[in-house]
Scaffold this motif. Sequence first.
Motif, mmCIF file in Angstrom:
data_model
loop_
_atom_site.group_PDB
_atom_site.id
_atom_site.type_symbol
_atom_site.label_atom_id
_atom_site.label_comp_id
_atom_site.label_asym_id
_atom_site.label_seq_id
_atom_site.Cartn_x
_atom_site.Cartn_y
_atom_site.Cartn_z
ATOM 1 N N GLY A 173 0.788 -1.224 0.000
ATOM 2 C CA GLY A 173 0.000 0.000 0.000
ATOM 3 C C GLY A 173 0.819 1.272 0.000
ATOM 4 N N ALA A 174 2.119 1.180 0.224
ATOM 5 C CA ALA A 174 2.955 2.382 0.319
ATOM 6 C C ALA A 174 3.341 2.864 -1.069
ATOM 7 C CB ALA A 174 4.203 2.078 1.130
ATOM 8 N N GLU A 175 2.993 4.103 -1.361
ATOM 9 C CA GLU A 175 3.300 4.648 -2.688
ATOM 10 C C GLU A 175 4.771 5.036 -2.816
ATOM 11 O OE1 GLU A 175 1.788 8.205 -5.607
ATOM 12 O OE2 GLU A 175 0.452 7.472 -4.062
ATOM 13 N N HIS A 176 5.341 5.593 -1.771
ATOM 14 C CA HIS A 176 6.748 6.011 -1.801
ATOM 15 C C HIS A 176 7.449 5.455 -0.567
ATOM 16 C CE1 HIS A 176 6.093 8.688 -5.181
ATOM 17 N NE2 HIS A 176 5.009 9.113 -4.563
ATOM 18 N N GLN A 177 8.148 4.353 -0.778
ATOM 19 C CA GLN A 177 8.858 3.693 0.310
ATOM 20 C C GLN A 177 10.259 3.340 -0.192
ATOM 21 O OE1 GLN A 177 6.980 0.064 1.473
ATOM 22 N NE2 GLN A 177 8.340 -0.272 3.180
ATOM 23 N N PRO A 178 11.297 3.588 0.610
ATOM 24 C CA PRO A 178 12.655 3.238 0.175
ATOM 25 C C PRO A 178 12.806 1.726 -0.009
ATOM 26 C CG PRO A 178 12.695 4.545 2.200
ATOM 27 C CD PRO A 178 11.276 4.208 1.918
ATOM 28 N N VAL A 179 13.496 1.353 -1.071
ATOM 29 C CA VAL A 179 13.759 -0.051 -1.370
ATOM 30 C C VAL A 179 15.242 -0.184 -1.685
ATOM 31 C CG1 VAL A 179 13.229 -1.979 -2.918
ATOM 32 C CG2 VAL A 179 11.448 -0.326 -2.366
ATOM 33 N N THR A 180 15.923 -1.109 -1.024
ATOM 34 C CA THR A 180 17.326 -1.366 -1.332
ATOM 35 C C THR A 180 17.378 -2.254 -2.560
ATOM 36 O OG1 THR A 180 17.910 -1.204 1.011
ATOM 37 C CG2 THR A 180 19.494 -2.295 -0.446
ATOM 38 N N VAL A 181 18.099 -1.790 -3.580
ATOM 39 C CA VAL A 181 18.218 -2.555 -4.822
ATOM 40 C C VAL A 181 19.684 -2.869 -5.087
ATOM 41 C CG1 VAL A 181 16.112 -1.642 -5.878
ATOM 42 C CG2 VAL A 181 18.273 -0.443 -6.230
ATOM 43 N N LEU A 182 19.907 -3.959 -5.779
ATOM 44 C CA LEU A 182 21.235 -4.329 -6.247
ATOM 45 C C LEU A 182 21.325 -3.919 -7.710
ATOM 46 C CD1 LEU A 182 21.511 -7.892 -4.676
ATOM 47 C CD2 LEU A 182 22.392 -5.730 -3.782
ATOM 48 N N VAL A 183 22.386 -3.203 -8.073
ATOM 49 C CA VAL A 183 22.537 -2.680 -9.420
ATOM 50 C C VAL A 183 23.759 -3.317 -10.071
ATOM 51 C CG1 VAL A 183 22.864 -0.593 -10.803
ATOM 52 C CG2 VAL A 183 21.502 -0.497 -8.699
ATOM 53 N N GLY A 184 23.560 -3.869 -11.259
ATOM 54 C CA GLY A 184 24.649 -4.483 -12.010
ATOM 55 C C GLY A 184 24.139 -5.051 -13.319
ATOM 56 N N THR A 185 25.032 -5.665 -14.078
ATOM 57 C CA THR A 185 24.631 -6.289 -15.339
ATOM 58 C C THR A 185 23.931 -7.619 -15.029
ATOM 59 O OG1 THR A 185 26.706 -7.496 -15.594
ATOM 60 C CG2 THR A 185 26.592 -5.276 -16.566
ATOM 61 N N LEU A 186 23.235 -8.148 -16.023
ATOM 62 C CA LEU A 186 22.546 -9.428 -15.825
ATOM 63 C C LEU A 186 23.532 -10.540 -15.474
ATOM 64 C CD1 LEU A 186 19.834 -9.478 -18.634
ATOM 65 C CD2 LEU A 186 19.535 -9.062 -16.187
ATOM 66 N N GLU A 187 24.711 -10.515 -16.092
ATOM 67 C CA GLU A 187 25.714 -11.537 -15.811
ATOM 68 C C GLU A 187 26.042 -11.582 -14.318
ATOM 69 O OE1 GLU A 187 29.799 -12.895 -17.863
ATOM 70 O OE2 GLU A 187 29.846 -10.845 -17.092
ATOM 71 N N CYS A 188 26.153 -10.416 -13.714
ATOM 72 C CA CYS A 188 26.486 -10.350 -12.289
ATOM 73 C C CYS A 188 25.270 -10.665 -11.416
ATOM 74 C CB CYS A 188 27.042 -8.978 -11.947
ATOM 75 S SG CYS A 188 28.620 -8.638 -12.775
ATOM 76 N N LEU A 189 24.117 -10.083 -11.751
ATOM 77 C CA LEU A 189 22.911 -10.318 -10.944
ATOM 78 C C LEU A 189 22.447 -11.771 -11.009
ATOM 79 C CD1 LEU A 189 20.936 -7.065 -11.795
ATOM 80 C CD2 LEU A 189 22.060 -7.611 -9.632
ATOM 81 N N ASP A 190 22.691 -12.424 -12.142
ATOM 82 C CA ASP A 190 22.298 -13.828 -12.300
ATOM 83 C C ASP A 190 23.398 -14.797 -11.870
ATOM 84 O OD1 ASP A 190 19.840 -13.016 -13.237
ATOM 85 O OD2 ASP A 190 20.383 -13.219 -15.357
ATOM 86 N N ARG A 191 24.425 -14.269 -11.205
ATOM 87 C CA ARG A 191 25.520 -15.063 -10.644
ATOM 88 C C ARG A 191 26.272 -15.864 -11.701
ATOM 89 N NH1 ARG A 191 25.693 -15.071 -5.282
ATOM 90 N NH2 ARG A 191 26.858 -17.005 -5.194
ATOM 91 N N GLU A 192 26.480 -15.249 -12.873
ATOM 92 C CA GLU A 192 27.230 -15.901 -13.946
ATOM 93 C C GLU A 192 28.606 -15.259 -14.145
ATOM 94 O OE1 GLU A 192 24.584 -15.705 -17.279
ATOM 95 O OE2 GLU A 192 23.156 -17.074 -16.367
ATOM 96 N N CYS A 193 28.893 -14.246 -13.360
ATOM 97 C CA CYS A 193 30.175 -13.546 -13.425
ATOM 98 C C CYS A 193 31.289 -14.494 -12.950
ATOM 99 C CB CYS A 193 30.096 -12.313 -12.516
ATOM 100 S SG CYS A 193 31.652 -11.448 -12.282
ATOM 101 N N ASP A 194 32.491 -14.322 -13.516
ATOM 102 C CA ASP A 194 33.627 -15.177 -13.146
ATOM 103 C C ASP A 194 33.955 -15.125 -11.659
ATOM 104 O OD1 ASP A 194 33.917 -15.987 -15.758
ATOM 105 O OD2 ASP A 194 35.517 -14.565 -16.217
ATOM 106 N N GLU A 195 33.664 -14.003 -11.000
ATOM 107 C CA GLU A 195 34.002 -13.869 -9.581
ATOM 108 C C GLU A 195 33.232 -14.844 -8.688
ATOM 109 O OE1 GLU A 195 33.947 -9.914 -7.991
ATOM 110 O OE2 GLU A 195 35.043 -9.099 -9.705
ATOM 111 N N TYR A 196 32.144 -15.389 -9.170
ATOM 112 C CA TYR A 196 31.358 -16.338 -8.370
ATOM 113 C C TYR A 196 31.957 -17.741 -8.388
ATOM 114 C CZ TYR A 196 27.614 -12.884 -8.058
ATOM 115 O OH TYR A 196 26.881 -11.765 -7.793
ATOM 116 N N PHE A 197 33.013 -17.933 -9.187
ATOM 117 C CA PHE A 197 33.580 -19.269 -9.360
ATOM 118 C C PHE A 197 35.063 -19.279 -9.002
ATOM 119 C CE2 PHE A 197 30.048 -18.678 -12.252
ATOM 120 C CZ PHE A 197 29.263 -19.778 -11.977
ATOM 121 N N GLY A 198 35.489 -20.367 -8.389
ATOM 122 C CA GLY A 198 36.892 -20.528 -8.025
ATOM 123 C C GLY A 198 37.719 -20.955 -9.219
#
Length: 167
Positions: free
Chosen positions: A94-119
């Motif tokens: 019901g809140a029209e204006h409420q702060p929301v924490t978002v993660l910002v990045g490319t799809l590769e990073c947000l979808d955990r496909e970035c090289d940094e997620y792998f050893g």
Amino acid sequence: MNAEQHESGSWYWEVGSEQCPHGPEPDYDTQPEAWDIWIDRHTGSPQDVRICLDAPAGEACLQCSEDDGEMVPWESCRIREHARPKQGVVPNPGAEHQPVTVLVGTLECLDRECDEYFGDDGDEIPDMESCSHIREEQACSCQRQDDGEYSNDPCPARSLSVTGGTA
């Protein structure tokens, strides 16, 4: 390749597809008037195919679509930054204006496909919360889009709530 090269644009179905309402191209020699009408609604594209201007397929990332040779929806652009709510963060419905924490990045990073997620062995690093390319930002619940991501359009309530300073 950088994000400036990636922009949203209309994508159209090819001539002769089921979505094109005009039928096949008339013969110019035998039906010049019909051909003139037909050609006004059909044009070439950067992919060297004729498209129907009366058969939009939707908004696409023009650069990704050109690279792939087929339509890549704007929300699936691999290069531009996307803003998704941080896991477990849900604004009150019901809140029209409420702060929301978002993660910002490319799809590769947000979808955990970035090289940094792998050893080095190629296995996923289980305790890694996010890669270094992702950053946290604050958005407003009014910026939520139909696909669940958040736009970077300014929140009208935030611009009104700026106080302080001297005149």
